[in-house]
Design a protein around this motif. Structure first.
Motif, PDB file in Angstrom:
ATOM      1  N   ILE A  21     -15.025  39.655 -46.028  1.00 47.83           N
ATOM      2  CA  ILE A  21     -15.505  38.802 -44.936  1.00 47.83           C
ATOM      3  C   ILE A  21     -14.698  39.050 -43.669  1.00 47.83           C
ATOM      4  CG2 ILE A  21     -14.057  36.765 -45.338  1.00 47.83           C
ATOM      5  CD1 ILE A  21     -17.836  36.707 -44.615  1.00 47.83           C
ATOM      6  N   ARG A  22     -13.415  39.395 -43.823  1.00 53.50           N
ATOM      7  CA  ARG A  22     -12.593  39.730 -42.654  1.00 53.50           C
ATOM      8  C   ARG A  22     -13.139  40.976 -41.966  1.00 53.50           C
ATOM      9  NH1 ARG A  22      -8.213  40.866 -45.116  1.00 53.50           N
ATOM     10  NH2 ARG A  22      -7.524  38.705 -45.296  1.00 53.50           N
ATOM     11  N   ALA A  23     -13.453  41.989 -42.751  1.00 57.73           N
ATOM     12  CA  ALA A  23     -13.990  43.223 -42.180  1.00 57.73           C
ATOM     13  C   ALA A  23     -15.345  42.981 -41.518  1.00 57.73           C
ATOM     14  CB  ALA A  23     -14.114  44.285 -43.271  1.00 57.73           C
ATOM     15  N   LEU A  78     -16.618  43.298 -37.436  1.00 51.00           N
ATOM     16  CA  LEU A  78     -17.806  44.016 -36.968  1.00 51.00           C
ATOM     17  C   LEU A  78     -18.703  43.104 -36.136  1.00 51.00           C
ATOM     18  CD1 LEU A  78     -18.657  46.059 -40.185  1.00 51.00           C
ATOM     19  CD2 LEU A  78     -17.909  46.994 -37.987  1.00 51.00           C
ATOM     20  N   VAL A  79     -18.768  41.827 -36.512  1.00 52.53           N
ATOM     21  CA  VAL A  79     -19.521  40.856 -35.711  1.00 52.53           C
ATOM     22  C   VAL A  79     -18.930  40.758 -34.308  1.00 52.53           C
ATOM     23  CG1 VAL A  79     -20.060  38.397 -35.450  1.00 52.53           C
ATOM     24  CG2 VAL A  79     -20.346  39.506 -37.673  1.00 52.53           C
ATOM     25  N   GLN A  80     -17.620  40.682 -34.220  1.00 55.58           N
ATOM     26  CA  GLN A  80     -16.955  40.585 -32.909  1.00 55.58           C
ATOM     27  C   GLN A  80     -17.233  41.806 -32.041  1.00 55.58           C
ATOM     28  OE1 GLN A  80     -12.773  39.740 -33.705  1.00 55.58           O
ATOM     29  NE2 GLN A  80     -13.127  37.605 -33.162  1.00 55.58           N
ATOM     30  N   ARG A  81     -17.362  42.962 -32.666  1.00 57.49           N
ATOM     31  CA  ARG A  81     -17.681  44.190 -31.934  1.00 57.49           C
ATOM     32  C   ARG A  81     -19.146  44.266 -31.535  1.00 57.49           C
ATOM     33  NH1 ARG A  81     -16.103  48.667 -35.981  1.00 57.49           N
ATOM     34  NH2 ARG A  81     -17.773  49.661 -34.787  1.00 57.49           N
ATOM     35  N   VAL A  85     -11.025  35.967 -55.231  1.00 53.50           N
ATOM     36  CA  VAL A  85     -10.965  35.467 -53.857  1.00 53.50           C
ATOM     37  C   VAL A  85     -10.464  36.542 -52.902  1.00 53.50           C
ATOM     38  CG1 VAL A  85      -9.956  33.715 -52.355  1.00 53.50           C
ATOM     39  CG2 VAL A  85     -10.605  33.116 -54.693  1.00 53.50           C
ATOM     40  N   GLU A  86      -9.592  37.419 -53.386  1.00 54.57           N
ATOM     41  CA  GLU A  86      -9.037  38.449 -52.506  1.00 54.57           C
ATOM     42  C   GLU A  86     -10.111  39.440 -52.062  1.00 54.57           C
ATOM     43  OE1 GLU A  86      -8.925  40.295 -56.578  1.00 54.57           O
ATOM     44  OE2 GLU A  86      -8.708  38.292 -55.720  1.00 54.57           O
ATOM     45  N   ILE A  87     -11.090  39.717 -52.941  1.00 56.55           N
ATOM     46  CA  ILE A  87     -12.186  40.609 -52.559  1.00 56.55           C
ATOM     47  C   ILE A  87     -13.002  39.957 -51.449  1.00 56.55           C
ATOM     48  CG2 ILE A  87     -14.332  41.686 -53.326  1.00 56.55           C
ATOM     49  CD1 ILE A  87     -13.071  42.110 -56.037  1.00 56.55           C
ATOM     50  N   PHE A 103     -24.732  40.185 -46.094  1.00 58.98           N
ATOM     51  CA  PHE A 103     -23.746  41.121 -45.566  1.00 58.98           C
ATOM     52  C   PHE A 103     -22.610  41.372 -46.556  1.00 58.98           C
ATOM     53  CE2 PHE A 103     -25.858  40.574 -41.482  1.00 58.98           C
ATOM     54  CZ  PHE A 103     -25.791  41.875 -40.985  1.00 58.98           C
ATOM     55  N   LEU A 104     -22.213  40.368 -47.321  1.00 60.42           N
ATOM     56  CA  LEU A 104     -21.222  40.606 -48.364  1.00 60.42           C
ATOM     57  C   LEU A 104     -21.785  41.539 -49.435  1.00 60.42           C
ATOM     58  CD1 LEU A 104     -19.723  37.030 -48.758  1.00 60.42           C
ATOM     59  CD2 LEU A 104     -18.450  39.068 -48.091  1.00 60.42           C
TER      60      LEU A 104
END
Length: 343
Positions: A296-298, A302-305, A289-291, A125-126
């Protein structure tokens, strides 16, 4: 004592060895994970064949993603507790039953997921997100071609593109993989074992071209993929499956031939057609790390949705890692392959 899989010499799946080791305590800012499941990726196959430039010197342990239980915290770690169920990414070393990971590379495992689902999630997914969103700028209403749409990254890319509101045309190598691509989000599927898909895609788009091609095949077909783009289109390359040896040995003349057939793209031509060619490999972005954090936050949002979910293909016991590699290299697999440690 813990167990890990090592590559001491290049070759077929049988060169993968299991050895015992005494784990080190986690360092400052690290989390120790008792690993329950491990993702298997094409990069691991290239490591075994001696074709992965980023691989460390042999002997080494391959593997980029794990899921398991936090067993010990390094100094300064306050965001997790022992017993937490987590998923993590690592720059090699993942084929193991115990792993120390920098805390910034660890995330909580979604409550409803199994460890196998967690291990099947991060890399594919990344890769899909970085290629389609960060690099490819895929937008709602656009058309994307996802090559190898029934594989691990392919099923992730189809789901992600569908969630973004894009039209997905998937390509697969056999008819029995069509349903996997459709289930993952492809509205149209082109079947071709030798990657000759562009005539059919041209007809599916009424010769108007596509906006993005997400390509893991590489080789000479990249020229056709480039030509299939409409003005403003983006060709995003993240793999070279066409250069994967079928057997245990590297055929250098064949690899050289396929390398020489890989097209070169002229910046002059790209300015005239407003097309973009981009390539990436996440292993070379390890220090960014910021990428990782943003992507992963985004993805977890989407997983939560309920918009995306790991597509598990087959799970193998830890000691059957050679079987997992053989299946992946055969190109008969679908979805993501996972090792289970049974801890």
């Amino acid at each position: 004592m813990c167990k890990r899989i090592v590559i001491r010499r290049i070759g077929g799946p049988d060169v993968l060895e299991i050895e015992s080791f005494t784990p080190a305590a986690p360092g400052e800012g690290e989390v120790a994970i008792d690993v329950a499941a491990i993702g298997v990726n094409f990069a691991d196959v290239f490591c075994r064949l001696g074709l992965y430039q980023a691989a460390p010197p042999r002997p080494f342990t391959p593997g980029f993603e794990v899921a398991g239980v936090v067993s010990q915290l390094g100094r300064g770690v306050t965001t997790f507790a022992e017993g937490d169920r987590v998923v993590a990414v690592t720059r090699f070393g993942g084929y193991t039953t115990r792993l120390n990971v920098p805390v910034e590379r660890v995330r909580e495992l979604p409550a409803s997921w199994s460890f196998e689902e967690g291990a099947a999630f991060p890399v594919v997914f990344l890769t899909a997100y970085h290629g389609l969103v960060t690099v490819g700028r895929l937008a709602a209403g656009e058309t994307v071609v996802v090559q190898s749409a029934a594989g691990g990254v392919g099923t992730a890319a189809c789901q992600l593109a569908r969630a973004l509101g894009a039209r997905v045309i998937g390509t697969v190598g056999s008819e029995d993989k069509r349903c996997v691509a459709v289930e993952s989000g492809a509205s149209d599927v082109v079947v071709s074992r030798d990657y000759r898909v562009w005539g059919a895609i041209d007809r599916l788009t009424d010769r108007r071209g596509v906006d993005v091609v997400f390509d893991a095949v590489g080789g000479g077909g990249l020229r056709s993929a480039y030509d299939a783009l409409r003005h403003g289109g983006r060709l995003v390359v993240y793999g070279f499956a066409s250069m994967t040896p079928r057997g245990a040995r590297r055929n250098w003349p064949l690899l050289a031939w396929r390398y020489l057939r890989t097209p070169r793209f002229s910046p002059l031509q790209m300015t005239r057609t407003n097309r973009t060619v981009a390539g990436f490999n996440l292993v070379y972005l390890w220090d960014r790390v910021e990428i990782y954090a943003n992507e992963i936050r985004a993805l977890l949002a989407l997983v939560q949705r309920g918009a995306i979910h790991p597509f598990l293909g087959k799970t193998f016991p830890f000691h059957a890692v050679s079987e997992a590699h053989a299946l992946l290299q055969s190109r008969r697999s679908v979805g993501k392959l996972v090792l289970r440690t049974d801890l």
